[in-house]
Design a protein around this motif. Structure first.
Motif, short mmCIF file in Angstrom:
data_model
loop_
_atom_site.label_atom_id
_atom_site.label_comp_id
_atom_site.label_asym_id
_atom_site.label_seq_id
_atom_site.Cartn_x
_atom_site.Cartn_y
_atom_site.Cartn_z
N HIS A 1 0.86 -1.19 0.00
CA HIS A 1 0.03 0.12 -0.17
C HIS A 1 0.81 1.36 -0.15
O HIS A 1 1.67 1.43 0.94
CB HIS A 1 -0.87 -0.02 1.14
CG HIS A 1 -1.96 -1.03 1.22
ND1 HIS A 1 -3.23 -0.96 0.89
CD2 HIS A 1 -1.88 -2.35 1.56
CE1 HIS A 1 -3.73 -1.94 0.98
NE2 HIS A 1 -3.21 -2.80 1.50
N LEU A 2 0.71 2.17 -0.90
CA LEU A 2 1.34 3.43 -1.01
C LEU A 2 1.35 4.25 0.28
O LEU A 2 2.31 4.60 0.75
CB LEU A 2 0.95 4.17 -1.99
CG LEU A 2 1.41 5.61 -2.57
CD1 LEU A 2 2.92 5.50 -2.88
CD2 LEU A 2 0.75 6.50 -3.63
N LEU B 1 8.73 4.94 -2.50
CA LEU B 1 8.47 3.47 -2.55
C LEU B 1 9.24 2.69 -3.44
O LEU B 1 9.61 1.66 -3.22
CB LEU B 1 6.99 3.18 -2.64
CG LEU B 1 6.47 1.81 -2.73
CD1 LEU B 1 6.96 0.76 -1.44
CD2 LEU B 1 4.94 1.67 -3.12
N ILE C 1 1.22 -1.84 -6.93
CA ILE C 1 0.98 -0.77 -5.77
C ILE C 1 -0.41 -0.49 -5.76
O ILE C 1 -0.98 -0.34 -6.88
CB ILE C 1 1.84 0.64 -6.02
CG1 ILE C 1 3.37 0.18 -6.20
CG2 ILE C 1 1.72 1.34 -5.14
CD1 ILE C 1 4.31 1.28 -6.84
N ALA D 1 6.02 -1.89 -13.02
CA ALA D 1 4.86 -1.65 -12.15
C ALA D 1 3.46 -1.38 -12.68
O ALA D 1 3.63 -0.95 -13.77
CB ALA D 1 5.11 -0.49 -11.10
#
Length: 335
Positions: free
Chosen positions: A16-17, A78, A92, A128
């Motif tokens: 989780h960002l 991140l 993400i 990503a």
């Protein structure tokens, strides 16, 4: 062969960002921040009473992520952490509707993350994709708004809709239509389940939301039929061991069912979930499982290959990344 996870190429499907802000990042935004204050406010060193208490620790991070600049920097932060873990692919996730306190629209928030994610992909060499989260306590309207947002940005980096937050206190009812809409638009759907509630939550989520992956799902261990259901439908579990201990799903890592589930043939991967809140990295997770259950390089290679298979990317990219992971194991075997 000495076990050292640092040089293994890895996959992270569940992160989780808004739970992964490093001390360096937060101090950049808050220059007067001390390390002790950061640890006190952002990290949970004790075992929480339940998932609800754990979720309350996310508030300080969310309060920072309310501007375009802060959100963009958080994505880069991140990716820097993922790079340190030698991650080659990550999915993400975050809930865009939680980032409107300073007037940003959900569309601007999502576009900000996508732009920053694409830039970080080139900067760090990490592939990503983005997953948008609706939350258990959201209204049906808010959940549908999130689903429409996810569908709008399909093929631009968004790949799935997720349902997260407190499964023990809120039912699925408000979210069924949103998931049906996401599927109708050609998107993917996943959901958190079997973490704060029993194995029945896993079964209910599979039946009502038709997901292909479950975030956590570890309480399936309570029921053999649920385990058989996961295996029969090749449902992938995104397992986050340290987070499960901090959330008091299990008292000690020795009690965690990840080893039993893997041996029984359940499709699973290892993830961090909330790097800052539970003070972990993928390297730490791998070392923890190695020290507790004796997992070696091959066990983690298998999990990462399963993660790639369960990921929401093209077949060509799955093959390319799988080859990198297999070559990582071959190299370690030769060394």
């Amino acid at each position: 062969m000495t076990f050292d996870p640092r040089f293994l190429e890895k996959v992270e499907l569940h992160v989780h960002l808004d739970t992964c802000l490093s001390y360096h990042y937060v101090k950049m935004l808050c220059p007067d921040l001390t390390l002790k204050k950061y640890q006190d406010e952002f990290i949970t060193f004790h075992q929480c009473q339940d998932l609800g208490e754990f979720l309350s620790k996310i508030t300080p991070q969310l309060s920072l992520l309310q501007t375009i600049q802060a959100i963009s920097f958080a994505v880069d932060d991140l990716f820097d952490q993922l790079h340190a873990d030698n991650v080659i692919y990550a999915e993400i996730r975050f809930a865009p509707l939680l980032h409107q306190n300073h007037g940003l629209s959900p569309e601007i928030v999502t576009e900000t993350v996508l732009i920053a994610m694409h830039q970080a992909t080139h900067k760090y060499g990490i592939e990503a994709r983005l997953i948008l989260c609706t939350l258990r306590h959201f209204t049906a309207s808010e959940s549908m708004q999130t689903a429409r947002l996810a569908a709008k940005y399909l093929n631009q980096g968004v790949v799935a809709l997720d349902l997260s937050a407190d499964e023990a206190r809120y039912p699925l009812d408000n979210h069924i239509a949103a998931f049906e809409y996401m599927y109708s638009m050609g998107g993917n759907c996943i959901a958190h389940a079997g973490e704060a509630k029993s194995h029945e939550s896993v079964t209910e989520t599979l039946e009502k939301l038709k997901v292909t992956r479950i975030g956590h799902g570890v309480r399936c261990i309570e029921n053999n039929h649920t385990i058989d259901q996961l295996k029969a439908n090749n449902i992938h579990l995104e397992i986050c061991p340290t987070c499960n201990i901090i959330c008091n799903v299990f008292k000690r890592i020795e009690e965690h069912p990840v080893n039993k589930l893997k041996k029984s043939g359940v499709n699973l991967s290892i993830n961090t979930d909330a790097r800052t809140v539970v003070n972990t990295t993928l390297n730490k997770e791998y070392i923890l499982l190695h020290n507790t259950f004796g997992w070696g390089h091959k066990d983690f290679i298998d999990c990462n290959l399963s993660a790639i298979t369960a990921s929401f990317i093209s077949l060509d990219m799955k093959k390319r990344l799988s080859d990198i992971i297999r070559n990582s194991f071959i190299k370690k075997s030769v060394d």
